[in-house]
Write a protein that holds these residues in place. Structure first.
Motif, PDB file in Angstrom:
ATOM      1  N   LEU A   1      48.871  37.576  37.785  1.00  0.00           N
ATOM      2  CA  LEU A   1      49.940  37.036  38.645  1.00  0.00           C
ATOM      3  C   LEU A   1      50.537  35.767  38.051  1.00  0.00           C
ATOM      4  N   LYS A   2      49.715  34.977  37.388  1.00  0.00           N
ATOM      5  CA  LYS A   2      50.187  33.711  36.816  1.00  0.00           C
ATOM      6  C   LYS A   2      51.023  33.939  35.557  1.00  0.00           C
ATOM      7  N   ILE A   3      50.664  34.904  34.748  1.00  0.00           N
ATOM      8  CA  ILE A   3      51.284  35.085  33.437  1.00  0.00           C
ATOM      9  C   ILE A   3      52.487  36.028  33.475  1.00  0.00           C
ATOM     10  N   VAL A   4      52.362  37.149  34.143  1.00  0.00           N
ATOM     11  CA  VAL A   4      53.396  38.193  34.095  1.00  0.00           C
ATOM     12  C   VAL A   4      54.390  37.986  35.231  1.00  0.00           C
ATOM     13  N   GLU A   5      55.637  37.710  34.866  1.00  0.00           N
ATOM     14  CA  GLU A   5      56.703  37.464  35.844  1.00  0.00           C
ATOM     15  C   GLU A   5      57.043  38.750  36.598  1.00  0.00           C
ATOM     16  N   GLY A   6      57.219  38.635  37.906  1.00  0.00           N
ATOM     17  CA  GLY A   6      57.657  39.765  38.718  1.00  0.00           C
ATOM     18  C   GLY A   6      56.550  40.728  39.105  1.00  0.00           C
ATOM     19  N   LEU A   7      55.321  40.448  38.729  1.00  0.00           N
ATOM     20  CA  LEU A   7      54.208  41.313  39.087  1.00  0.00           C
ATOM     21  C   LEU A   7      53.740  40.959  40.499  1.00  0.00           C
ATOM     22  N   THR A   8      53.642  41.961  41.353  1.00  0.00           N
ATOM     23  CA  THR A   8      53.186  41.718  42.731  1.00  0.00           C
ATOM     24  C   THR A   8      51.658  41.756  42.782  1.00  0.00           C
ATOM     25  N   VAL A   9      51.097  41.319  43.895  1.00  0.00           N
ATOM     26  CA  VAL A   9      49.651  41.335  44.073  1.00  0.00           C
ATOM     27  C   VAL A   9      49.131  42.770  43.985  1.00  0.00           C
ATOM     28  N   ASP A  10      49.827  43.695  44.631  1.00  0.00           N
ATOM     29  CA  ASP A  10      49.409  45.103  44.593  1.00  0.00           C
ATOM     30  C   ASP A  10      49.426  45.654  43.168  1.00  0.00           C
ATOM     31  N   ASP A  11      50.484  45.320  42.426  1.00  0.00           N
ATOM     32  CA  ASP A  11      50.574  45.766  41.034  1.00  0.00           C
ATOM     33  C   ASP A  11      49.436  45.179  40.203  1.00  0.00           C
ATOM     34  N   ALA A  12      49.148  43.899  40.390  1.00  0.00           N
ATOM     35  CA  ALA A  12      48.082  43.252  39.628  1.00  0.00           C
ATOM     36  C   ALA A  12      46.725  43.872  39.940  1.00  0.00           C
ATOM     37  N   VAL A  13      46.480  44.169  41.204  1.00  0.00           N
ATOM     38  CA  VAL A  13      45.222  44.809  41.590  1.00  0.00           C
ATOM     39  C   VAL A  13      45.132  46.195  40.971  1.00  0.00           C
ATOM     40  N   ASN A  14      46.223  46.942  40.979  1.00  0.00           N
ATOM     41  CA  ASN A  14      46.224  48.281  40.380  1.00  0.00           C
ATOM     42  C   ASN A  14      45.969  48.227  38.880  1.00  0.00           C
ATOM     43  N   VAL A  15      46.582  47.269  38.188  1.00  0.00           N
ATOM     44  CA  VAL A  15      46.360  47.111  36.748  1.00  0.00           C
ATOM     45  C   VAL A  15      44.892  46.778  36.493  1.00  0.00           C
ATOM     46  N   MET A  16      44.342  45.860  37.253  1.00  0.00           N
ATOM     47  CA  MET A  16      42.940  45.468  37.093  1.00  0.00           C
ATOM     48  C   MET A  16      42.018  46.663  37.329  1.00  0.00           C
ATOM     49  N   GLN A  17      42.274  47.440  38.387  1.00  0.00           N
ATOM     50  CA  GLN A  17      41.442  48.608  38.694  1.00  0.00           C
ATOM     51  C   GLN A  17      41.523  49.651  37.583  1.00  0.00           C
ATOM     52  N   GLU A  18      42.731  49.897  37.088  1.00  0.00           N
ATOM     53  CA  GLU A  18      42.912  50.883  36.012  1.00  0.00           C
ATOM     54  C   GLU A  18      42.146  50.460  34.765  1.00  0.00           C
ATOM     55  N   ALA A  19      42.228  49.188  34.404  1.00  0.00           N
ATOM     56  CA  ALA A  19      41.489  48.697  33.240  1.00  0.00           C
ATOM     57  C   ALA A  19      39.983  48.800  33.475  1.00  0.00           C
ATOM     58  N   HIS A  20      39.536  48.514  34.671  1.00  0.00           N
ATOM     59  CA  HIS A  20      38.113  48.559  34.986  1.00  0.00           C
ATOM     60  C   HIS A  20      37.572  49.987  34.931  1.00  0.00           C
ATOM     61  N   ILE A  21      38.345  50.935  35.454  1.00  0.00           N
ATOM     62  CA  ILE A  21      37.883  52.329  35.530  1.00  0.00           C
ATOM     63  C   ILE A  21      38.028  53.042  34.186  1.00  0.00           C
ATOM     64  N   SER A  22      39.216  52.960  33.578  1.00  0.00           N
ATOM     65  CA  SER A  22      39.461  53.740  32.359  1.00  0.00           C
ATOM     66  C   SER A  22      39.286  52.936  31.071  1.00  0.00           C
ATOM     67  N   GLY A  23      39.164  51.624  31.181  1.00  0.00           N
ATOM     68  CA  GLY A  23      38.976  50.801  29.990  1.00  0.00           C
ATOM     69  C   GLY A  23      40.261  50.232  29.429  1.00  0.00           C
TER      70      GLY A  23
END
Length: 152
Positions: free
Chosen positions: A90-112
């Protein structure tokens, strides 16, 4: 308006049930001048205006190419907490919403690996460097779109 101020032809207007009288020539409005409109040879229908396509230069007819897009990828690590990863995104990527950030984090956690964003190379490198400066593992690669690196 008093009756004396009403023009004579209005005061003599027909009553209901009578045929209307013609207005005197002095009471008629002048005709508006005709506007010169070019008509096509297709039955008096005006030609359709030419509309330039987006991204093209009207004067030269040359289309402008957009810069190629690059993907910013976030890699999973076993060191950073999930909440911290979301905060950094959220701090680095402009225009990223909380939901988007959570989804990105989950995807990285699950699939690597997770796609953070696809943008111009300068922005992608800045985002990647910002994520790395905050302890996350991130990479940049050209977007393999249908036109060899151009956006879809």
């Amino acid at each position: 308006m008093h009756v004396a101020q009403i023009p004579k032809f209005v005061a003599q207007a027909p009553c209901v049930g009578r045929a209307p009288r013609a207005l005197p020539s002095s009471a008629r409005l002048p005709r508006a001048p005709r506007c010169p409109v070019k008509m096509s040879s297709k039955g008096g229908v005006m030609d359709r205006p030419t509309i330039a396509k987006p991204g093209s230069d009207r004067k030269r007819g040359v289309s402008k190419r957009r810069p190629p897009f690059y993907r910013v990828l976030l890699h999973n690590d076993n060191y950073n907490k999930r909440e911290y990863v979301v905060q950094v995104l959220l701090k680095i990527v402009e225009g990223l919403t909380v939901d988007d950030a959570v989804n990105v984090m989950q995807e990285a956690h699950i699939s690597g690996l997770a796609l953070v964003t696809a943008c111009a190379q300068e922005n992608a490198e800045r985002y990647c460097q910002g994520l790395r400066n905050n302890g996350l593992t991130a990479t940049v690669e050209p977007d393999g779109g249908p036109a060899g690196g151009e956006p879809n």
